[in-house]
Design a protein around this motif. Structure first.
Motif, mmCIF file in Angstrom:
data_model
loop_
_atom_site.group_PDB
_atom_site.id
_atom_site.type_symbol
_atom_site.label_atom_id
_atom_site.label_comp_id
_atom_site.label_asym_id
_atom_site.label_seq_id
_atom_site.Cartn_x
_atom_site.Cartn_y
_atom_site.Cartn_z
ATOM 1 N N LYS A 198 0.949 -1.337 0.225
ATOM 2 C CA LYS A 198 -0.068 -0.005 0.039
ATOM 3 C C LYS A 198 0.940 1.388 0.169
ATOM 4 C CE LYS A 198 -4.005 -2.162 0.277
ATOM 5 N NZ LYS A 198 -5.191 -2.042 -0.432
ATOM 6 N N GLU A 199 0.287 2.207 -0.765
ATOM 7 C CA GLU A 199 0.975 3.512 -0.627
ATOM 8 C C GLU A 199 0.942 4.133 0.787
ATOM 9 O OE1 GLU A 199 -0.245 5.823 -3.976
ATOM 10 O OE2 GLU A 199 0.869 4.856 -5.321
ATOM 11 N N PHE A 201 -0.396 6.340 3.617
ATOM 12 C CA PHE A 201 -1.615 7.052 3.593
ATOM 13 C C PHE A 201 -1.602 8.572 3.490
ATOM 14 C CE2 PHE A 201 -0.722 7.356 8.108
ATOM 15 C CZ PHE A 201 -1.225 8.506 8.449
ATOM 16 N N GLU A 202 -0.137 9.075 3.939
ATOM 17 C CA GLU A 202 0.096 10.396 3.807
ATOM 18 C C GLU A 202 0.002 10.808 2.303
ATOM 19 O OE1 GLU A 202 2.119 9.036 7.405
ATOM 20 O OE2 GLU A 202 2.012 8.152 5.420
ATOM 21 N N MET A 203 0.249 9.866 1.483
ATOM 22 C CA MET A 203 0.184 10.505 -0.243
ATOM 23 C C MET A 203 -1.397 10.613 -0.418
ATOM 24 S SD MET A 203 3.069 7.943 -1.812
ATOM 25 C CE MET A 203 2.798 8.434 -3.440
ATOM 26 N N LYS A 204 -2.352 10.202 0.258
ATOM 27 C CA LYS A 204 -3.773 10.232 -0.146
ATOM 28 C C LYS A 204 -4.535 11.132 0.747
ATOM 29 C CE LYS A 204 -2.733 6.733 -2.624
ATOM 30 N NZ LYS A 204 -2.951 6.770 -4.136
ATOM 31 N N VAL A 205 -3.669 11.734 1.684
ATOM 32 C CA VAL A 205 -4.666 12.901 2.640
ATOM 33 C C VAL A 205 -4.326 14.255 2.435
ATOM 34 C CG1 VAL A 205 -4.847 13.527 4.959
ATOM 35 C CG2 VAL A 205 -4.259 10.950 4.483
ATOM 36 N N LYS A 206 -5.395 15.024 2.465
ATOM 37 C CA LYS A 206 -5.181 16.747 2.391
ATOM 38 C C LYS A 206 -5.815 17.166 3.635
ATOM 39 C CE LYS A 206 -7.703 18.817 -0.649
ATOM 40 N NZ LYS A 206 -8.440 19.563 -2.000
#
Length: 209
Positions: A198-199, A201-206
């Motif tokens: 999994k990438e 999660f920081e890469m998917k959060v704004k």
């Protein structure tokens, strides 16, 4: 170890989420008990649903019906492009090898009666209720997958089956609807490994303040 990793290892619910894997090959000699199936169905039924309408239905397939579904999918695969054919035939093998398959379908009740519950303009009503039914049933499937993992069972959500949604719903004796999921359940024929990476999660959060 990151703080969230500590939480995932210490909390049983989070540990189950972390351990869930999509398993497509099952040990044919190991049956899933009726009690286990009932537990999975209860877990699915506990999912949140729009206005608590629970506009879903669960269809349990074993034996001959399960094999007929596998044949339907395998035979229907030839109508699609080569990549889709391969995935549909893989799905057919998963269905055939699993001791039990649980299908999930929308009933359409919320779409039919939603205007009695919500004051929504007619122009947007269909998309509104259709989306809420899909969201609700998807939550039920995820509950089922997590419950299976917690019981030591393997499972997979066969997303490619949506290409044959109407045919599968007809086979199941369900009306044409906006959502259909097919979930083979059993014991893994081999260890599932670590699963896909999994990438972060920081890469998917704004964050918005």
């Amino acid at each position: 170890m990151h703080p969230e990793e500590t939480s995932f290892s210490a909390n049983e619910t989070l540990k189950t989420i972390k351990e869930r894997r999509s398993i497509r090959a099952f040990a044919k000699e190991e049956e899933v008990s009726d009690e286990q199936v009932r537990t999975l169905l209860q877990a699915a039924n506990e999912a949140p649903s729009a206005h608590n309408q629970q506009s879903w239905r669960f269809i349990v397939l074993r034996g001959q019906k399960k094999h007929e579904l596998a044949e339907l999918v395998s035979e229907g695969a030839s109508r699609f492009s080569r990549p889709a054919q391969a995935l549909l035939r893989m799905s057919a093998r998963s269905i055939a090898s699993a001791p039990v398959v649980i299908a999930v379908a929308n009933t359409g009740d919320l779409i039919d009666h939603g205007t009695e519950l919500f004051k929504v303009e007619k122009e947007m009503a269909y998309d509104f209720f259709r989306t809420m039914e899909i969201q609700s049933s998807a939550a039920a499937v995820e509950n089922m997958l997590l419950a299976a993992t917690s019981l030591g069972l393997a499972s997979v959500w066969l997303g490619i089956m949506f290409l044959m949604k109407d045919e599968v719903l007809s086979f199941l004796g369900e009306p044409e609807g906006e959502f259909m999921a097919v979930v083979p359940v059993g014991y893994a024929s081999r260890e599932g490994g670590n699963g896909p990476k999994k990438e972060p999660f920081e890469m998917k959060v704004k964050y918005l303040d």
